[in-house]
Motif scaffolding. Structure first.
Motif, short mmCIF file in Angstrom:
data_model
loop_
_atom_site.label_atom_id
_atom_site.label_comp_id
_atom_site.label_asym_id
_atom_site.label_seq_id
_atom_site.Cartn_x
_atom_site.Cartn_y
_atom_site.Cartn_z
N ILE A 44 0.82 -1.05 0.00
CA ILE A 44 0.05 -0.06 0.14
C ILE A 44 0.82 1.21 -0.15
CG2 ILE A 44 -1.83 1.33 1.49
CD1 ILE A 44 -3.10 -0.84 0.10
N ASN A 45 1.89 1.06 0.87
CA ASN A 45 2.77 2.32 0.99
C ASN A 45 3.28 2.70 -0.40
OD1 ASN A 45 2.28 2.80 3.32
ND2 ASN A 45 3.72 1.71 4.58
N GLU A 46 3.81 1.64 -0.83
CA GLU A 46 4.60 1.58 -2.23
C GLU A 46 3.67 2.19 -3.30
OE1 GLU A 46 6.44 -2.16 -2.99
OE2 GLU A 46 7.80 -1.73 -1.65
N ALA A 52 2.21 9.34 -5.98
CA ALA A 52 2.62 10.67 -5.63
C ALA A 52 3.66 11.17 -6.81
CB ALA A 52 3.08 10.74 -4.31
N ASP A 53 4.41 10.13 -6.97
CA ASP A 53 5.39 10.67 -8.09
C ASP A 53 4.90 10.64 -9.61
OD1 ASP A 53 7.35 10.09 -6.24
OD2 ASP A 53 7.91 8.08 -6.80
N GLU A 56 3.45 14.22 -9.44
CA GLU A 56 4.57 15.02 -9.55
C GLU A 56 5.17 15.27 -11.04
OE1 GLU A 56 7.56 14.24 -6.69
OE2 GLU A 56 6.34 14.49 -5.08
N THR A 57 5.41 14.15 -11.47
CA THR A 57 5.71 14.06 -12.83
C THR A 57 4.79 14.85 -13.87
OG1 THR A 57 7.17 12.13 -12.49
CG2 THR A 57 6.62 12.70 -14.90
N THR A 58 3.55 14.71 -13.83
CA THR A 58 2.49 15.08 -14.56
C THR A 58 2.38 16.69 -14.16
OG1 THR A 58 1.25 13.18 -14.37
CG2 THR A 58 -0.13 15.26 -15.07
#
Length: 69
Positions: A44-46, A52-53, A56-58
């Motif tokens: 779940i954390n991964e 989130a990554d 941020e990229t978008t």
């Protein structure tokens, strides 16, 4: 049907399970359940980190496209 199971009923079920499977088997089973829960939480954390990554990229791509225009 299961609404009438009280503390004495649960204790009886626990004793029967303990007699049938033995203490060693139950402890190893609980260890496996614990490992499964830990693995699930890690997944779940991964997944949240990956989302989130990606967001941020978008956002960075959107900002760079606006700068080009």
């Amino acid at each position: 049907m299961l609404n009438n199971i009280g503390l004495p009923g649960l204790l009886l079920i626990a004793v029967v399970v303990l007699v049938l499977f033995g203490r060693g088997k139950i402890s190893s089973l609980m260890g496996e359940v614990g490992k499964g829960i830990t693995s699930f939480k890690k997944g779940i954390n991964e997944g949240e980190k990956e989302l989130a990554d990606q967001s941020e990229t978008t956002e960075e791509e959107t900002a760079s496209e606006k700068d080009k225009v």
